[in-house]
Design a protein around this motif. Structure first.
Motif, PDB file in Angstrom:
ATOM      1  N   ARG A 111       0.754  -1.236  -0.008  1.00 16.09           N
ATOM      2  CA  ARG A 111      -0.010   0.003  -0.116  1.00 16.09           C
ATOM      3  C   ARG A 111       1.004   1.046   0.029  1.00 16.09           C
ATOM      4  NH1 ARG A 111      -3.343  -3.039  -2.043  1.00 16.09           N
ATOM      5  NH2 ARG A 111      -5.214  -3.881  -0.600  1.00 16.09           N
ATOM      6  N   GLU A 112       1.878   1.227   0.808  1.00 16.84           N
ATOM      7  CA  GLU A 112       2.896   2.470   0.873  1.00 16.84           C
ATOM      8  C   GLU A 112       3.358   2.729  -0.671  1.00 16.84           C
ATOM      9  OE1 GLU A 112       5.322   1.356   4.044  1.00 16.84           O
ATOM     10  OE2 GLU A 112       4.418   2.827   5.451  1.00 16.84           O
ATOM     11  N   GLN A 113       3.918   1.351  -1.219  1.00 24.21           N
ATOM     12  CA  GLN A 113       4.528   1.759  -2.546  1.00 24.21           C
ATOM     13  C   GLN A 113       3.287   2.160  -3.480  1.00 24.21           C
ATOM     14  OE1 GLN A 113       5.553  -2.470  -3.396  1.00 24.21           O
ATOM     15  NE2 GLN A 113       7.649  -2.003  -2.660  1.00 24.21           N
ATOM     16  N   GLU A 114       2.004   1.685  -3.384  1.00 22.73           N
ATOM     17  CA  GLU A 114       0.998   2.244  -4.251  1.00 22.73           C
ATOM     18  C   GLU A 114       1.012   3.674  -3.923  1.00 22.73           C
ATOM     19  OE1 GLU A 114      -2.356  -0.001  -3.239  1.00 22.73           O
ATOM     20  OE2 GLU A 114      -1.642  -1.784  -4.655  1.00 22.73           O
ATOM     21  N   LYS A 115       1.032   4.137  -2.729  1.00 23.84           N
ATOM     22  CA  LYS A 115       0.595   5.555  -2.275  1.00 23.84           C
ATOM     23  C   LYS A 115       1.937   6.368  -2.998  1.00 23.84           C
ATOM     24  CE  LYS A 115       2.294   7.884   1.166  1.00 23.84           C
ATOM     25  NZ  LYS A 115       2.723   8.409   2.386  1.00 23.84           N
ATOM     26  N   ASN A 116       3.154   5.788  -3.129  1.00 21.89           N
ATOM     27  CA  ASN A 116       4.223   6.526  -3.589  1.00 21.89           C
ATOM     28  C   ASN A 116       4.276   6.874  -5.006  1.00 21.89           C
ATOM     29  OD1 ASN A 116       5.448   7.065  -1.119  1.00 21.89           O
ATOM     30  ND2 ASN A 116       6.670   5.112  -1.015  1.00 21.89           N
ATOM     31  N   GLU A 117       3.547   5.624  -5.767  1.00 17.84           N
ATOM     32  CA  GLU A 117       3.549   5.960  -7.214  1.00 17.84           C
ATOM     33  C   GLU A 117       2.374   6.642  -7.568  1.00 17.84           C
ATOM     34  OE1 GLU A 117       2.629   1.715  -8.330  1.00 17.84           O
ATOM     35  OE2 GLU A 117       4.605   1.114  -7.730  1.00 17.84           O
ATOM     36  N   THR A 118       1.109   6.690  -6.641  1.00 20.31           N
ATOM     37  CA  THR A 118       0.201   7.455  -7.000  1.00 20.31           C
ATOM     38  C   THR A 118       0.467   9.005  -6.744  1.00 20.31           C
ATOM     39  OG1 THR A 118      -1.396   5.912  -6.214  1.00 20.31           O
ATOM     40  CG2 THR A 118      -2.337   8.139  -6.392  1.00 20.31           C
ATOM     41  N   GLU A 119       1.502   9.365  -5.808  1.00 18.21           N
ATOM     42  CA  GLU A 119       1.994  10.729  -5.613  1.00 18.21           C
ATOM     43  C   GLU A 119       2.917  11.005  -6.403  1.00 18.21           C
ATOM     44  OE1 GLU A 119       4.029  12.911  -1.615  1.00 18.21           O
ATOM     45  OE2 GLU A 119       4.171  10.504  -1.805  1.00 18.21           O
ATOM     46  N   MET A 120       3.730  10.197  -7.140  1.00 13.86           N
ATOM     47  CA  MET A 120       4.499  10.631  -8.223  1.00 13.86           C
ATOM     48  C   MET A 120       3.766  10.953  -9.333  1.00 13.86           C
ATOM     49  SD  MET A 120       7.599   7.915  -8.063  1.00 13.86           S
ATOM     50  CE  MET A 120       8.530   8.851  -9.386  1.00 13.86           C
ATOM     51  N   ALA A 121       2.539  10.155  -9.666  1.00 14.21           N
ATOM     52  CA  ALA A 121       1.722  10.514 -10.832  1.00 14.21           C
ATOM     53  C   ALA A 121       0.889  12.003 -10.605  1.00 14.21           C
ATOM     54  CB  ALA A 121       0.467   9.316 -11.156  1.00 14.21           C
ATOM     55  N   TYR A 122       0.497  12.218  -9.131  1.00 16.36           N
ATOM     56  CA  TYR A 122      -0.092  13.368  -8.890  1.00 16.36           C
ATOM     57  C   TYR A 122       0.932  14.537  -9.098  1.00 16.36           C
ATOM     58  CZ  TYR A 122      -1.847  17.508  -6.192  1.00 16.36           C
ATOM     59  OH  TYR A 122      -2.258  18.504  -5.727  1.00 16.36           O
ATOM     60  N   LYS A 123       1.995  14.438  -8.869  1.00 16.42           N
ATOM     61  CA  LYS A 123       3.064  15.526  -8.911  1.00 16.42           C
ATOM     62  C   LYS A 123       3.517  15.774 -10.319  1.00 16.42           C
ATOM     63  CE  LYS A 123       5.677  15.032  -4.744  1.00 16.42           C
ATOM     64  NZ  LYS A 123       6.972  14.541  -4.013  1.00 16.42           N
ATOM     65  N   GLU A 124       3.433  14.530 -11.242  1.00 18.22           N
ATOM     66  CA  GLU A 124       3.743  14.933 -12.845  1.00 18.22           C
ATOM     67  C   GLU A 124       2.337  15.547 -13.232  1.00 18.22           C
ATOM     68  OE1 GLU A 124       4.784  14.719 -16.381  1.00 18.22           O
ATOM     69  OE2 GLU A 124       6.018  14.423 -14.743  1.00 18.22           O
ATOM     70  N   SER A 125       1.153  15.006 -12.663  1.00 19.29           N
ATOM     71  CA  SER A 125       0.111  15.793 -13.366  1.00 19.29           C
ATOM     72  C   SER A 125      -0.116  17.170 -12.948  1.00 19.29           C
ATOM     73  CB  SER A 125      -1.275  15.404 -12.931  1.00 19.29           C
ATOM     74  OG  SER A 125      -1.550  15.118 -11.478  1.00 19.29           O
ATOM     75  N   VAL A 126       0.406  17.640 -11.651  1.00 20.94           N
ATOM     76  CA  VAL A 126       0.599  19.019 -11.556  1.00 20.94           C
ATOM     77  C   VAL A 126       1.455  20.034 -12.205  1.00 20.94           C
ATOM     78  CG1 VAL A 126       1.140  20.609  -9.360  1.00 20.94           C
ATOM     79  CG2 VAL A 126      -0.188  18.730  -9.053  1.00 20.94           C
ATOM     80  N   ARG A 127       2.501  19.069 -12.458  1.00 21.20           N
ATOM     81  CA  ARG A 127       3.592  19.716 -13.476  1.00 21.20           C
ATOM     82  C   ARG A 127       3.037  19.979 -14.880  1.00 21.20           C
ATOM     83  NH1 ARG A 127       6.130  18.942 -17.523  1.00 21.20           N
ATOM     84  NH2 ARG A 127       5.800  16.892 -17.460  1.00 21.20           N
TER      85      ARG A 127
END
Length: 149
Positions: free
Chosen positions: A15-31
């Motif tokens: 779950r932590e790995q999934e959260k980290n991947e989701t966080e990276m995807a979110y940061k990319e979408s913000v960028r």
């Protein structure tokens, strides 16, 4: 003394790995959103400057070809602005979707962490209880040895 082992540790790790991947995807979408929004801002600023320039040229006097050229250029720029505005809307929507997924993943990870805290607390209480029983037994044995002497 026993070593503590959380039974859902592997699930929490996943779950932590999934959260980290989701966080990276979110940061990319913000960028991506910021990049597209900046492009839109630049286009709007360029159009505004061009309109001001065209107004100045009209006051000084311009040829019909020049006026026609600027009008076509502004129309073209407006179409580009509309396209970029659609991209901004899509990027914002994507960013919001990723943000929602990130919030869900954070909540899920927090649930498992809270369960681990409760489980660890119960483990410590049980260890303390067993230690107390062991100390009581040792005290009783020591007392009985003194009584026998």
């Amino acid at each position: 003394m026993l070593r503590y082992s959380y039974r859902f540790e592997q699930i929490l790790t996943v779950r932590e790995q999934e959260k980290n991947e989701t966080e990276m995807a979110y940061k990319e979408s913000v960028r991506s959103f910021e990049e597209i929004a900046t492009k839109l801002y630049e286009l709007l600023k360029k159009k505004e400057d061009l309109v001001v320039f065209q107004q100045e040229r009209l006051q000084v006097g311009s040829s019909i070809d020049e006026i026609s050229h600027y009008a076509r250029f502004i129309d073209s720029m407006e179409k580009t602005i509309e396209d970029v505005q659609q991209k901004v809307v899509q990027a914002r929507s994507k960013m919001n979707w990723h943000e929602q997924k990130l919030l869900e993943k954070n909540l899920e990870v927090r649930k498992y962490e809270k369960m681990r805290e409760k489980d660890f607390s119960a483990f410590r209480e049980e260890q303390n209880r067993l230690e107390t029983i062991q100390l009581d037994e040792m005290a009783t044995l020591t007392y009985n040895k003194r009584e026998i002497r």
